[in-house]
Scaffold this motif. Structure first.
Motif, mmCIF file in Angstrom:
data_model
loop_
_atom_site.group_PDB
_atom_site.id
_atom_site.type_symbol
_atom_site.label_atom_id
_atom_site.label_comp_id
_atom_site.label_asym_id
_atom_site.label_seq_id
_atom_site.Cartn_x
_atom_site.Cartn_y
_atom_site.Cartn_z
ATOM 1 N N GLY A 154 4.479 -0.265 -5.636
ATOM 2 C CA GLY A 154 3.840 -0.247 -6.955
ATOM 3 C C GLY A 154 4.864 -0.184 -8.067
ATOM 4 N N ARG A 155 5.930 0.598 -7.829
ATOM 5 C CA ARG A 155 7.008 0.665 -8.819
ATOM 6 C C ARG A 155 7.689 -0.702 -8.962
ATOM 7 N NH1 ARG A 155 8.392 5.542 -5.879
ATOM 8 N NH2 ARG A 155 7.727 7.388 -7.031
ATOM 9 N N ARG A 156 8.031 -1.312 -7.827
ATOM 10 C CA ARG A 156 8.756 -2.588 -7.861
ATOM 11 C C ARG A 156 7.937 -3.675 -8.548
ATOM 12 N NH1 ARG A 156 9.833 -1.402 -2.370
ATOM 13 N NH2 ARG A 156 8.302 -2.998 -1.773
ATOM 14 N N ALA A 157 6.659 -3.772 -8.217
ATOM 15 C CA ALA A 157 5.821 -4.815 -8.808
ATOM 16 C C ALA A 157 5.687 -4.611 -10.318
ATOM 17 C CB ALA A 157 4.446 -4.826 -8.146
ATOM 18 N N THR A 158 5.537 -3.363 -10.735
ATOM 19 C CA THR A 158 5.406 -3.077 -12.173
ATOM 20 C C THR A 158 6.693 -3.397 -12.908
ATOM 21 O OG1 THR A 158 3.811 -1.323 -11.654
ATOM 22 C CG2 THR A 158 4.807 -1.297 -13.854
ATOM 23 N N ALA A 159 7.821 -3.065 -12.307
ATOM 24 C CA ALA A 159 9.108 -3.395 -12.926
ATOM 25 C C ALA A 159 9.251 -4.904 -13.098
ATOM 26 C CB ALA A 159 10.254 -2.854 -12.069
ATOM 27 N N ALA A 160 8.798 -5.670 -12.100
ATOM 28 C CA ALA A 160 8.866 -7.131 -12.198
ATOM 29 C C ALA A 160 7.955 -7.650 -13.313
ATOM 30 C CB ALA A 160 8.485 -7.763 -10.859
ATOM 31 N N PHE A 161 6.782 -7.078 -13.448
ATOM 32 C CA PHE A 161 5.882 -7.487 -14.541
ATOM 33 C C PHE A 161 6.531 -7.232 -15.900
ATOM 34 C CE2 PHE A 161 2.030 -6.416 -11.653
ATOM 35 C CZ PHE A 161 2.016 -7.713 -11.133
ATOM 36 N N LEU A 162 7.181 -6.085 -16.034
ATOM 37 C CA LEU A 162 7.774 -5.721 -17.327
ATOM 38 C C LEU A 162 8.970 -6.593 -17.684
ATOM 39 C CD1 LEU A 162 7.553 -1.839 -16.977
ATOM 40 C CD2 LEU A 162 6.205 -3.276 -18.519
ATOM 41 N N ASP A 163 9.562 -7.222 -16.691
ATOM 42 C CA ASP A 163 10.699 -8.114 -16.949
ATOM 43 C C ASP A 163 10.266 -9.493 -17.442
ATOM 44 O OD1 ASP A 163 12.717 -6.346 -16.416
ATOM 45 O OD2 ASP A 163 12.920 -6.923 -14.297
ATOM 46 N N PHE A 191 0.819 -1.210 0.000
ATOM 47 C CA PHE A 191 0.000 0.000 0.000
ATOM 48 C C PHE A 191 0.854 1.263 0.000
ATOM 49 C CE2 PHE A 191 -3.602 -2.519 2.227
ATOM 50 C CZ PHE A 191 -4.111 -2.928 1.001
ATOM 51 N N GLN A 192 2.100 1.158 -0.467
ATOM 52 C CA GLN A 192 2.993 2.308 -0.580
ATOM 53 C C GLN A 192 3.434 2.463 -2.038
ATOM 54 O OE1 GLN A 192 3.810 4.308 2.149
ATOM 55 N NE2 GLN A 192 2.383 3.040 3.313
ATOM 56 N N THR A 193 3.789 3.687 -2.424
ATOM 57 C CA THR A 193 4.116 3.995 -3.815
ATOM 58 C C THR A 193 5.268 3.142 -4.342
ATOM 59 O OG1 THR A 193 3.412 6.268 -3.404
ATOM 60 C CG2 THR A 193 4.675 5.862 -5.398
ATOM 61 N N GLU A 194 6.312 2.994 -3.546
ATOM 62 C CA GLU A 194 7.500 2.289 -4.022
ATOM 63 C C GLU A 194 7.190 0.840 -4.373
ATOM 64 O OE1 GLU A 194 11.052 1.590 -5.501
ATOM 65 O OE2 GLU A 194 10.307 3.562 -4.903
ATOM 66 N N ASP A 249 -4.618 -0.320 -4.513
ATOM 67 C CA ASP A 249 -4.490 0.858 -3.653
ATOM 68 C C ASP A 249 -4.067 2.024 -4.538
ATOM 69 O OD1 ASP A 249 -3.645 2.251 -0.912
ATOM 70 O OD2 ASP A 249 -1.931 2.390 -2.265
ATOM 71 N N ASN A 250 -4.487 3.232 -4.174
ATOM 72 C CA ASN A 250 -4.197 4.382 -5.033
ATOM 73 C C ASN A 250 -2.710 4.734 -5.088
ATOM 74 O OD1 ASN A 250 -3.867 6.041 -2.543
ATOM 75 N ND2 ASN A 250 -6.088 5.912 -2.454
ATOM 76 N N LEU A 251 -1.992 4.627 -3.959
ATOM 77 C CA LEU A 251 -0.569 4.965 -3.967
ATOM 78 C C LEU A 251 0.230 3.982 -4.808
ATOM 79 C CD1 LEU A 251 0.101 6.042 -0.260
ATOM 80 C CD2 LEU A 251 -0.357 7.484 -2.254
ATOM 81 N N MET A 252 -0.125 2.696 -4.735
ATOM 82 C CA MET A 252 0.580 1.710 -5.561
ATOM 83 C C MET A 252 0.291 1.951 -7.041
ATOM 84 S SD MET A 252 0.526 -1.826 -3.328
ATOM 85 C CE MET A 252 -1.225 -2.158 -3.551
ATOM 86 N N ALA A 253 -0.903 2.422 -7.359
ATOM 87 C CA ALA A 253 -1.221 2.748 -8.755
ATOM 88 C C ALA A 253 -0.363 3.902 -9.251
ATOM 89 C CB ALA A 253 -2.702 3.100 -8.887
ATOM 90 N N LEU A 254 -0.168 4.915 -8.413
ATOM 91 C CA LEU A 254 0.694 6.033 -8.804
ATOM 92 C C LEU A 254 2.138 5.572 -8.985
ATOM 93 C CD1 LEU A 254 -0.756 8.831 -6.486
ATOM 94 C CD2 LEU A 254 -1.020 8.628 -8.968
ATOM 95 N N GLY A 255 2.581 4.638 -8.130
ATOM 96 C CA GLY A 255 3.919 4.075 -8.297
ATOM 97 C C GLY A 255 4.052 3.323 -9.599
ATOM 98 N N ALA A 256 3.011 2.553 -9.955
ATOM 99 C CA ALA A 256 3.030 1.821 -11.220
ATOM 100 C C ALA A 256 3.105 2.784 -12.406
ATOM 101 C CB ALA A 256 1.780 0.947 -11.325
#
Length: 336
Positions: A224-233, A219-222, A245-252
């Motif tokens: 969301g970034r990490r999970a999206t980076a893993a998906f893209l790999d 539920f934190q922005t960072e 969660d909204n913050l994870m969406a902004l991180g993505a």
């Protein structure tokens, strides 16, 4: 400093009568009540809240422990709680747990030490001992948004499962077949419920949810970034990502933008918990909206009912899907 004796002298009544008027006791004649209130206004008298709490064993104060004050959902919830409490003659002390169970426990202890009348909690985890002890000690308590299984107190929350099904149907209609999710902490009821709703909705459309398409967030922005980076790999990245969660969406969204990828052309994106910011992102984000203001008001009403010796039931409200351009659709449509 003006005292209650001064008010009684000006109004020509006893101190006990002034006390009854100030505590809204019904057994006071209208003309007497009017004289007392006139004297209060004339003298600018303010009752001593500490002394009154010692007499009545009530402080007219509620505690609110939220999971993350930086999350716009909880900011809006806290404002709704304060508004609703003030309308009913109560004040609110807020504690920010910052998604940390130890800090949550600290706030519970601190608020109880301040002799609050009741406690609203949006738990960060499956339940610390101090919360269970407070319930056993019959502290009036209500869970809002999240709850702890096995603790018998009223729960005020929004059921987002139908809205998640609407989202998956919407993504499917847009041609997306590889759908991924960024889940919240497994120790929270909302984290588990949203992932299971997503899995069930995919199954209804004959779609799988492989483990590689389940990102673990907090539920934190960072995260969301990490999970999206893993998906893209992945060899076959998802076509659409649902952040719970909204913050994870902004991180993505930040991760995609940082890599020069576009939403929704390169990856569609949706979120749970609609916030005003989503109207101004580029593109505006599809999101599941909770009735946050009503959640706060209903939670306060339930807690005050308990504080004042009445019964209080759990309340389940409905969330709804708000579609915008981040999934490839035209903006402005909604369901439920």
């Amino acid at each position: 400093m003006t005292s209650i004796k001064d008010v009684a002298s000006v109004a020509g009544v006893s101190v006990a009568t002034v006390s009854r008027v100030l505590n809204e006791h019904p057994a006071v004649r209208p003309d007497t009540r009017a004289r007392v209130l006139s004297a209060v206004a004339e003298l600018g008298y303010r009752p001593n809240a500490v002394a009154r709490s010692l007499r009545t064993d009530q402080t007219r104060t509620l505690g609110l422990i939220i999971s993350d004050v930086l999350n716009p959902f909880f900011t809006e919830l806290a404002r709704a709680v304060e508004d609703a409490a003030r309308e009913r003659g109560y004040s609110v002390i807020i504690g920010n747990a910052d998604e940390r169970p130890a800090l949550q426990e600290h706030h519970v202890r601190t608020l109880l030490d301040r002799r609050i009348d009741g406690l609203l909690v949006s738990p960060t985890d499956g339940g610390t001992a101090v919360i269970r002890d407070a319930v056993r000690a019959r502290t009036p308590m209500v869970f809002v948004d999240r709850w702890i299984r096995g603790i018998d107190v009223p729960v005020i929350h929004a059921d987002g499962r139908a809205a998640v099904h609407d989202l998956v149907a919407h993504l499917y209609a847009l041609g997306h077949r590889r759908l991924a999710i960024i889940g919240g902490p497994r120790s929270t009821t909302t984290g588990n419920e949203r992932v299971e709703a997503f899995r069930t909705a995919l199954r209804a459309h004959g779609l799988p949810l492989p483990e590689k398409y389940i990102g673990q967030g907090d539920f934190q922005t960072e995260s969301g970034r990490r999970a999206t980076a893993a998906f893209l790999d992945l060899p076959d990245p998802p076509q659409a990502v649902f952040a719970t969660d909204n913050l994870m969406a902004l991180g993505a969204m930040d991760e995609l933008r940082g890599l020069g990828l576009r939403v929704p052309e390169d990856m569609a994106l949706a979120a749970f918990d609609d916030i005003p910011w989503f109207l101004h992102t580029d593109p505006p984000l599809t999101a599941i909206a909770q009735p946050t203001g009503e959640l706060g008001h209903r939670a306060v009403q339930a807690l005050i009912n308990l504080v004042e010796g009445r019964c209080a039931d759990s309340v389940t409200l409905s969330a709804r899907l708000v579609t915008r351009r981040s999934c490839g659709e035209s903006e402005g449509s909604s369901s439920r």
